[in-house]
Structures are given as structure tokens and as C-alpha cells.
Design a protein around this motif. Sequence first.
Motif, PDB file in Angstrom:
ATOM      1  N   VAL A  38       0.822  -1.227  -0.109  1.00  0.00           N
ATOM      2  CA  VAL A  38       0.009   0.133  -0.115  1.00  0.00           C
ATOM      3  C   VAL A  38       0.839   1.337   0.065  1.00  0.00           C
ATOM      4  O   VAL A  38       0.676   2.102  -0.618  1.00  0.00           O
ATOM      5  N   LEU A  42       0.961   3.949  -3.000  1.00  0.00           N
ATOM      6  CA  LEU A  42       0.734   5.302  -2.614  1.00  0.00           C
ATOM      7  C   LEU A  42       1.645   6.504  -3.159  1.00  0.00           C
ATOM      8  O   LEU A  42       1.514   7.436  -3.453  1.00  0.00           O
ATOM      9  N   GLU A  43       2.856   5.985  -2.950  1.00  0.00           N
ATOM     10  CA  GLU A  43       4.314   6.619  -3.135  1.00  0.00           C
ATOM     11  C   GLU A  43       4.162   7.148  -4.779  1.00  0.00           C
ATOM     12  O   GLU A  43       4.623   7.997  -5.278  1.00  0.00           O
ATOM     13  N   ALA A  46      -1.777   8.446  -6.512  1.00  0.00           N
ATOM     14  CA  ALA A  46      -2.948   7.916  -5.809  1.00  0.00           C
ATOM     15  C   ALA A  46      -3.895   7.409  -6.668  1.00  0.00           C
ATOM     16  O   ALA A  46      -4.622   6.408  -6.603  1.00  0.00           O
ATOM     17  N   PHE A  49      -3.889   3.542  -7.150  1.00  0.00           N
ATOM     18  CA  PHE A  49      -4.322   3.154  -5.919  1.00  0.00           C
ATOM     19  C   PHE A  49      -5.656   3.075  -5.865  1.00  0.00           C
ATOM     20  O   PHE A  49      -6.292   1.987  -5.504  1.00  0.00           O
ATOM     21  N   LEU A  67      -8.092   6.937   5.751  1.00  0.00           N
ATOM     22  CA  LEU A  67      -7.135   8.033   5.096  1.00  0.00           C
ATOM     23  C   LEU A  67      -6.880   9.300   6.113  1.00  0.00           C
ATOM     24  O   LEU A  67      -5.836   9.788   6.005  1.00  0.00           O
ATOM     25  N   ALA A  73      -1.490   3.120   6.143  1.00  0.00           N
ATOM     26  CA  ALA A  73      -1.102   1.469   5.413  1.00  0.00           C
ATOM     27  C   ALA A  73      -1.612   0.362   6.220  1.00  0.00           C
ATOM     28  O   ALA A  73      -2.194  -0.481   5.502  1.00  0.00           O
TER      29      ALA A  73
END
Length: 101
Positions: A38, A42-43, A46, A49, A67, A73
Motif C-alpha cells: 500500500v 501510494l508513493e 494515488a 491506488f 485516510l 497503510a
Amino acid sequence: MDNRDIQEAAIALREQWELQLPETVSEEQILAQLAKRVVTLLERGAETFFQLMYRLDISEKKLNAVLNEQDVAQRIARLIYDRQMQKIQSRHANRKSSEPY
């Protein structure tokens, strides 16, 4: 939830999320690997994801709730894992209901 369900979830999640899991795995190991994945997603961005979350049918309400919390995560990993377990249990229930009496 029995060990067979956990192993079935591990197989599905290993394929879908490209996780490095041993053949026999615990719920905690799955969650730890999912959380790492995750973070990576996310890195990277978005959009990808959120597309995955949509495909998994993770509730937008539940996702938005986690969130804004710490340990994002790990909490998202739990949502993914729980959703996978729901799918497995649903398949088992449908299989049983379609069996002849």
C-alpha cells in the motif's frame, strides 16, 4: 475464520498485489506485506491506488475514514484483507447453497 480461508486469501492476495509470502502464512504476515505494498502504491500515485480500491469494491466511506488516521497503510491493508475474506466466505456460502440436498 479458519486456516484454510487464510491460506486461500494469501494465494489471491499474493497474485493480485504481488506480495512475497511464504506458502504457509499468518494473518499478521499478510497484513504486514499488504501494508508495505500500500505504501509503495501510494508513493507511486494515488490514481492507480484508488483504481485498485474500486476494483476490490472497498467502500469509499470506509477508505476515506482511514485516510485521515494514523497507521494509514496498516488500516488500508486491513480493509483489503477483510474484503478478500468476505469474498472467500461468500464463495463458500454460495457453493454450499448450490449443493443438492
